[in-house]
Scaffold this active site. Structure first.
Site, PDB file in Angstrom:
ATOM      1  N   ASN A  60       0.785  -1.238   0.000  1.00 56.03           N
ATOM      2  CA  ASN A  60       0.000   0.000   0.000  1.00 56.03           C
ATOM      3  C   ASN A  60       0.812   1.280   0.000  1.00 56.03           C
ATOM      4  OD1 ASN A  60      -2.411  -1.289  -0.192  1.00 56.03           O
ATOM      5  ND2 ASN A  60      -2.843  -1.284   2.001  1.00 56.03           N
ATOM      6  N   GLU A 128      -2.714  -0.186  -7.722  1.00 55.21           N
ATOM      7  CA  GLU A 128      -4.095  -0.428  -7.282  1.00 55.21           C
ATOM      8  C   GLU A 128      -4.804   0.920  -7.233  1.00 55.21           C
ATOM      9  OE1 GLU A 128      -5.670  -2.986  -3.671  1.00 55.21           O
ATOM     10  OE2 GLU A 128      -5.128  -0.992  -2.970  1.00 55.21           O
ATOM     11  N   TRP A 221     -10.525  -8.152  11.965  1.00 59.08           N
ATOM     12  CA  TRP A 221      -9.781  -7.704  10.782  1.00 59.08           C
ATOM     13  C   TRP A 221      -8.289  -7.949  10.968  1.00 59.08           C
ATOM     14  CZ3 TRP A 221      -6.712  -2.976  10.804  1.00 59.08           C
ATOM     15  CH2 TRP A 221      -6.034  -2.788   9.589  1.00 59.08           C
ATOM     16  N   ARG A 252     -15.099  -2.812   5.999  1.00 55.88           N
ATOM     17  CA  ARG A 252     -14.711  -4.119   5.464  1.00 55.88           C
ATOM     18  C   ARG A 252     -15.920  -4.851   4.900  1.00 55.88           C
ATOM     19  NH1 ARG A 252     -10.702  -2.371   4.789  1.00 55.88           N
ATOM     20  NH2 ARG A 252      -8.628  -2.855   5.480  1.00 55.88           N
ATOM     21  N   ASP A 349      -7.817 -11.458  -4.540  1.00 60.33           N
ATOM     22  CA  ASP A 349      -7.690 -10.367  -3.575  1.00 60.33           C
ATOM     23  C   ASP A 349      -7.981 -10.883  -2.163  1.00 60.33           C
ATOM     24  OD1 ASP A 349      -7.505  -7.703  -2.580  1.00 60.33           O
ATOM     25  OD2 ASP A 349      -9.679  -7.516  -2.700  1.00 60.33           O
ATOM     26  N   HIS A 386      -1.521   1.702   9.518  1.00 62.48           N
ATOM     27  CA  HIS A 386      -2.568   1.746   8.474  1.00 62.48           C
ATOM     28  C   HIS A 386      -3.229   3.123   8.589  1.00 62.48           C
ATOM     29  CE1 HIS A 386      -5.943   0.456   5.967  1.00 62.48           C
ATOM     30  NE2 HIS A 386      -5.390  -0.726   5.766  1.00 62.48           N
ATOM     31  N   SER A 433       2.828  -2.111   5.070  1.00 60.30           N
ATOM     32  CA  SER A 433       3.858  -3.151   5.205  1.00 60.30           C
ATOM     33  C   SER A 433       5.219  -2.641   4.741  1.00 60.30           C
ATOM     34  CB  SER A 433       3.462  -4.383   4.398  1.00 60.30           C
ATOM     35  OG  SER A 433       3.329  -4.063   3.023  1.00 60.30           O
TER      36      SER A 433
HETATM   37  O1  SFD Z   1      -5.261  -4.394   2.821  1.00 60.00           O
HETATM   38  C1  SFD Z   1       5.692 -10.238  19.900  1.00 60.00           C
HETATM   39  N1  SFD Z   1      -1.354  -3.937   6.266  1.00 60.00           N
HETATM   40  C2  SFD Z   1      -1.164  -3.860   4.895  1.00 60.00           C
HETATM   41  N2  SFD Z   1      -0.080  -3.337   4.328  1.00 60.00           N
HETATM   42  C3  SFD Z   1       0.117  -3.353   2.991  1.00 60.00           C
HETATM   43  O2  SFD Z   1       1.158  -2.858   2.511  1.00 60.00           O
HETATM   44  N3  SFD Z   1      -0.818  -3.932   2.165  1.00 60.00           N
HETATM   45  C4  SFD Z   1      -1.977  -4.490   2.625  1.00 60.00           C
HETATM   46  O3  SFD Z   1      -2.746  -5.047   1.854  1.00 60.00           O
HETATM   47  C5  SFD Z   1      -2.229  -4.377   4.034  1.00 60.00           C
HETATM   48  N4  SFD Z   1      -3.464  -4.779   4.598  1.00 60.00           N
HETATM   49  C6  SFD Z   1      -3.409  -5.232   5.913  1.00 60.00           C
HETATM   50  C7  SFD Z   1      -2.413  -4.720   6.778  1.00 60.00           C
HETATM   51  C8  SFD Z   1      -2.472  -5.041   8.136  1.00 60.00           C
HETATM   52  C9  SFD Z   1      -3.464  -5.919   8.575  1.00 60.00           C
HETATM   53  C10 SFD Z   1      -3.529  -6.224  10.020  1.00 60.00           C
HETATM   54  C11 SFD Z   1      -4.399  -6.474   7.684  1.00 60.00           C
HETATM   55  C12 SFD Z   1      -4.359  -6.127   6.361  1.00 60.00           C
HETATM   56  C13 SFD Z   1      -5.437  -7.424   8.180  1.00 60.00           C
HETATM   57  C14 SFD Z   1      -0.435  -3.234   7.149  1.00 60.00           C
HETATM   58  C15 SFD Z   1       0.850  -3.986   7.507  1.00 60.00           C
HETATM   59  O4  SFD Z   1       0.614  -5.322   7.655  1.00 60.00           O
HETATM   60  C16 SFD Z   1       1.462  -3.393   8.761  1.00 60.00           C
HETATM   61  O5  SFD Z   1       1.652  -2.019   8.493  1.00 60.00           O
HETATM   62  C17 SFD Z   1       2.801  -3.975   9.196  1.00 60.00           C
HETATM   63  O6  SFD Z   1       2.746  -5.355   9.286  1.00 60.00           O
HETATM   64  C18 SFD Z   1       3.230  -3.377  10.546  1.00 60.00           C
HETATM   65  O7  SFD Z   1       4.498  -3.875  10.888  1.00 60.00           O
HETATM   66  P1  SFD Z   1       4.945  -4.047  12.447  1.00 60.00           P
HETATM   67  O8  SFD Z   1       6.315  -4.581  12.429  1.00 60.00           O
HETATM   68  O9  SFD Z   1       4.695  -2.790  13.177  1.00 60.00           O
HETATM   69  O10 SFD Z   1       3.899  -5.122  13.039  1.00 60.00           O
HETATM   70  P2  SFD Z   1       3.683  -6.662  12.648  1.00 60.00           P
HETATM   71  O11 SFD Z   1       4.107  -6.929  11.261  1.00 60.00           O
HETATM   72  O12 SFD Z   1       2.259  -6.976  12.949  1.00 60.00           O
HETATM   73  O13 SFD Z   1       4.649  -7.464  13.639  1.00 60.00           O
HETATM   74  C19 SFD Z   1       4.501  -7.505  15.037  1.00 60.00           C
HETATM   75  C20 SFD Z   1       5.297  -8.717  15.529  1.00 60.00           C
HETATM   76  O14 SFD Z   1       5.475  -8.696  16.935  1.00 60.00           O
HETATM   77  C21 SFD Z   1       5.235  -9.996  17.462  1.00 60.00           C
HETATM   78  N5  SFD Z   1       4.898  -9.855  18.874  1.00 60.00           N
HETATM   79  N6  SFD Z   1       6.879 -10.867  19.892  1.00 60.00           N
HETATM   80  C22 SFD Z   1       7.449 -11.135  21.099  1.00 60.00           C
HETATM   81  N7  SFD Z   1       6.855 -10.822  22.294  1.00 60.00           N
HETATM   82  C23 SFD Z   1       5.648 -10.197  22.317  1.00 60.00           C
HETATM   83  N8  SFD Z   1       5.074  -9.904  23.492  1.00 60.00           N
HETATM   84  C24 SFD Z   1       5.028  -9.892  21.074  1.00 60.00           C
HETATM   85  N9  SFD Z   1       3.839  -9.293  20.748  1.00 60.00           N
HETATM   86  C25 SFD Z   1       3.778  -9.279  19.396  1.00 60.00           C
HETATM   87  C26 SFD Z   1       4.118 -10.514  16.579  1.00 60.00           C
HETATM   88  O15 SFD Z   1       3.952 -11.908  16.656  1.00 60.00           O
HETATM   89  C27 SFD Z   1       4.567 -10.033  15.207  1.00 60.00           C
HETATM   90  O16 SFD Z   1       5.471 -10.905  14.593  1.00 60.00           O
HETATM   91  S1  SFD Z   1      -4.876  -3.951   4.076  1.00 60.00           S
HETATM   92  O17 SFD Z   1      -5.944  -4.151   5.005  1.00 60.00           O
HETATM   93  O18 SFD Z   1      -4.496  -2.570   3.985  1.00 60.00           O
HETATM   94  P1  AMP Z   2      -7.965  -1.307   2.490  1.00 64.69           P
HETATM   95  O1  AMP Z   2      -8.158  -2.427   1.540  1.00 64.69           O
HETATM   96  O2  AMP Z   2      -9.242  -0.676   2.928  1.00 64.69           O
HETATM   97  O3  AMP Z   2      -7.066  -1.652   3.616  1.00 64.69           O
HETATM   98  O4  AMP Z   2      -7.229  -0.153   1.686  1.00 64.69           O
HETATM   99  C1  AMP Z   2      -6.058  -0.340   0.946  1.00 64.69           C
HETATM  100  C2  AMP Z   2      -5.552   1.029   0.550  1.00 64.69           C
HETATM  101  O5  AMP Z   2      -6.538   1.724  -0.204  1.00 64.69           O
HETATM  102  C3  AMP Z   2      -5.240   1.966   1.701  1.00 64.69           C
HETATM  103  O6  AMP Z   2      -4.160   2.756   1.301  1.00 64.69           O
HETATM  104  C4  AMP Z   2      -6.488   2.784   1.862  1.00 64.69           C
HETATM  105  O7  AMP Z   2      -6.263   4.025   2.476  1.00 64.69           O
HETATM  106  C5  AMP Z   2      -6.916   2.947   0.412  1.00 64.69           C
HETATM  107  N1  AMP Z   2      -8.372   3.104   0.221  1.00 64.69           N
HETATM  108  C6  AMP Z   2      -9.340   2.208   0.522  1.00 64.69           C
HETATM  109  N2  AMP Z   2     -10.552   2.659   0.170  1.00 64.69           N
HETATM  110  C7  AMP Z   2     -10.356   3.890  -0.366  1.00 64.69           C
HETATM  111  C8  AMP Z   2     -11.236   4.888  -0.924  1.00 64.69           C
HETATM  112  N3  AMP Z   2     -12.551   4.707  -0.995  1.00 64.69           N
HETATM  113  N4  AMP Z   2     -10.666   6.026  -1.367  1.00 64.69           N
HETATM  114  C9  AMP Z   2      -9.324   6.225  -1.299  1.00 64.69           C
HETATM  115  N5  AMP Z   2      -8.467   5.331  -0.795  1.00 64.69           N
HETATM  116  C10 AMP Z   2      -8.973   4.183  -0.339  1.00 64.69           C
END
Ligand code: SFD
Ligand code: AMP
Length: 624
Positions: A60, A128, A221, A252, A349, A386, A433
């Protein structure tokens, strides 16, 4: 279970959490300093841990800087403006700019390491939307984990070790010296000592009662294993937090939590109310109440939610993503192969990252090219990467950060030697990510500099045995109390973590603007919530764990509770409604830029445990 073995580990750089940012930190630290001992600790297995465990279908954040093509590339300035608007006027310009200027190199490395990124005929990644690129991302995390593991080298990765607390330095105040945790598989406590500590434990889920119930319980989520542990431990260590009142309420696909981004942006789908009206248009006037942000393009995420919530409250639901219309438009004038291709992209997706949604389609006989699907606002999540900006207040890069936003090392918290990034670093969302991995790298480079400047070893404050007893207390509580009843889940001497979790979620849901009040709260509700939370915290002393699995759940709950308290106290402090659609203060229903266009920060005094919540000035670097 008693008398655990104690294993002590000493290193230069200690990375807690092997998620996206932790993997970035490991990779970069070893790049700059192959001579330093870098150790990573992860509570599960790095290959499938954290938010990316299930895979993702898009990256993203990708700028496309190498093309310098205004129709494709984005500039760091544009990124700062976009995110600041999405946050309704407040974000750390310096941190965002820093991520934007570096993020592309991470994405290029992911591709080199084997991640398939969709390509257009001209060879550029398929966008995207303006910031995102499409991937075949089922194996995204294993690919990134492999790079981190290879960099760390044999013997430096501790998996299935859950960290419970940071340990401070015995001689220098406000300096971190290590961490303690326990094995989730053996009767063993781990004590780590380090010169510098990176906290990468991710965001916080299941603080609020989820919408899912019964057989779907636990479906949310954001991975349920991200329990706010990083925020909790850093707060306990005395680090300053920022924007903990902020939250993300993702829209969602209903019940399976499927992502909407690909539909809105790639497939260019519309969403309508049950009457077929485009509520984003019919509710356009509502945006005028939240100027100047209401006029921003794209409309900020909370305002889009707000428009949908008004529809639902007026009884105009269900809200539908018009997948069938979007596919028909895209396939118009094309042959059947194109339809097949679109259909498979639609399924992929979900299959890449939210398989549960594909199951909802299958279970409800939904064919996306024939029927629309319901979308819905979920329960709130506390996170920083996010569309949510909670986290710690970190030092910015020296060439960009204005005075007051920089105190030495990039991404260091206000505790000496304690660094964070990704979900851990606040006021800098939309890094996702790729940005989280990148920010972990930035933190690691600064950590290497910190170790070079501070080569002396630290001294742990507290003996391993005594610290270990506190970690194992829930096991001891259970062991001591179990004789009082025959059923382990009904006992006057202890509270099981699952029972306590439900109590926390009910409290947060009802008093702190969860789904059951349609995200609304007020000072009186928050005060009552805080009273109940104080009593709840007293009871947490009596948490009981029957085994190591239960012990993990107990600690996760303790960490969630600390995040819940921070969230409540921050919401109480900010007397306005800045993010309608995320939460509403019914006693302060307006956005108030005059008094509240500022960050809300907080700190817990490690000795007295008293909270101090205060305003922090927002300083603009990138002009509007
Ligand atoms: O579609 C311990 N994110 C998405 N990013 C994208 O680029 N594209 C996407 O498609 C993404 N989508 C998405 C995303 C997140 C989630 C939750 C969903 C969907 C459902 C965002 C990224 O995933 C996110 O920004 C990064 O992963 C954040 O990285 P970081 O390092 O801050 O967190 P992490 O990856 O979740 O890792 C945390 C780790 O810590 C561990 N942990 N280990 C030891 N002791 C403890 N007490 C601990 N507590 C936690 C965890 O196990 C983990 O490994 S979409 O929706 O936008
Ligand atoms: P999501 O699948 O909702 O996690 O969104 C993926 C990416 O698309 C993120 O960067 C969001 O901010 C962006 N996004 C989702 N829906 C919209 C929307 N309606 N308009 C603009 N950006 C969006």
């Amino acid at each position: 279970m008693a008398n655990p073995e104690i294993t002590q580990v000493e290193c230069d750089i200690l990375i807690l959490g092997g998620g996206m940012s932790g993997c970035g930190a490991a990779f970069e630290a070893k790049y700059w300093a192959p001579d330093l001992k870098v150790v990573m600790v992860e509570k599960s297995a790095v290959e499938r841990s954290g938010a990316v465990a299930q895979g993702l279908s898009a990256i993203n954040l990708y700028m496309g800087l190498r093309y310098n093509d205004p129709s494709y590339s984005k500039t760091p300035e544009e990124f700062v403006r976009y995110v600041r608007n999405d946050m309704m006027g407040i974000a750390r310009d310096d941190l965002l700019y820093d991520i934007a200027r570096h993020v592309d190199t991470s994405v290029h490395m992911f591709e080199e390491w084997g991640l398939p990124i969709w390509k257009r005929p001209d060879g550029k990644y398929t966008r995207e939307g303006p910031w995102q690129v499409m991937i075949n991302g089922e194996s995204y995390k294993p690919i990134v984990a492999e790079a981190a593991k290879t960099a760390l080298g044999e013997g430096n990765l501790y998996e299935r070790v859950a960290i419970t607390n940071l340990i401070m330095d015995a001689e220098e105040e406000n300096r971190v010296a290590g961490a303690i945790g326990f094995s989730t598989r053996e009767n063993r406590i781990y004590v780590f000592k380090a010169k510098v500590v990176y906290m990468g434990a991710g965001g916080a889920t299941a603080i609020f009662r989820p919408r899912s119930t019964g057989e779907g319980m636990g479906r949310t989520w954001f991975t349920v294993f991200n329990t706010g542990s990083g925020y909790a431990m850093m707060l306990e260590a005395g680090a300053e937090a920022t924007q903990m009142e902020h939250r993300f309420v993702p829209t969602r696909f209903k019940d399976g939590y499927g992502p909407v981004g690909a539909w809105f942006l790639l497939f260019k789908s519309g969403a309508t109310n049950a009457k077929g009206e485009d509520y984003l248009k019919t509710r356009e006037a509502e945006l005028q109440k939240f100027l100047p942000y209401g006029e921003a393009k794209p409309t900020p995420t909370p305002l889009r939610n707000h428009q949908m919530l008004l529809e639902l409250l007026d009884g105009n639901g269900p809200i539908y993503m018009r997948t069938e219309e979007a596919i028909a438009k895209l396939a118009a004038g094309e042959g059947p192969e194109r339809l097949k291709e679109l259909e498979s992209e639609a399924w992929e997706d979900f299959l890449d990252m939210t398989i549960s949604q594909a199951m909802v389609w299958a279970a409800q006989n939904i064919e996306p090219d024939k029927a629309p699907s319901e979308i819905y606002p979920t329960e709130p999540y506390i996170m920083g990467s996010h569309s949510g900006c909670s986290g710690m207040w970190v030092s910015g890069p020296e060439d960009l950060a204005p005075p007051g936003y920089h105190w030495g090392y990039n991404r260091m918290t206000t505790v000496k030697g304690l660094f964070t990034a990704g979900d851990g670093a606040g006021a800098s969302p939309h890094k996702f990510s790729s940005g989280s991995f990148t920010e972990g790298r930035l933190a690691a480079k600064a950590m290497v500099a910190f170790v070079r400047d501070n080569p002396n070893t630290t001294k742990l404050n507290g003996g391993a045995e005594e610290l270990g007893q506190a970690v194992y207390k829930p096991l001891t509580n259970f062991e001591k109390g179990r004789g009082a009843s025959t059923r382990p889940d009904v006992n006057p001497n202890y509270l099981l973590p699952n029972q306590a979790l439900r109590r926390l979620q009910k409290l947060m849901d009802e008093y702190v603007a969860g789904t059951s009040t349609w995200y609304k709260t007020s000072e009186t509700m928050l005060n009552r919530g805080l009273q109940l939370l104080e009593m709840f915290k007293e009871d947490l002393e009596n948490l009981g764990a029957a085994d190591l699995h239960g012990l993990l759940r107990c600690w996760e709950l303790k960490h969630r509770t600390a995040v819940a308290e921070a969230h409540l106290r921050h919401i109480m402090f900010r007397q306005e409604t800045r993010w309608p659609g995320y939460y509403y203060r019914t006693d302060y229903p307006q956005l108030d830029d005059t008094n509240w266009r500022c960050f809300v920060n907080s700190r817990v005094d490690p000795k007295t445990k008293k909270w101090d919540v205060f305003k922090k000035e927002y300083l603009q670097i990138v002009p509007d």
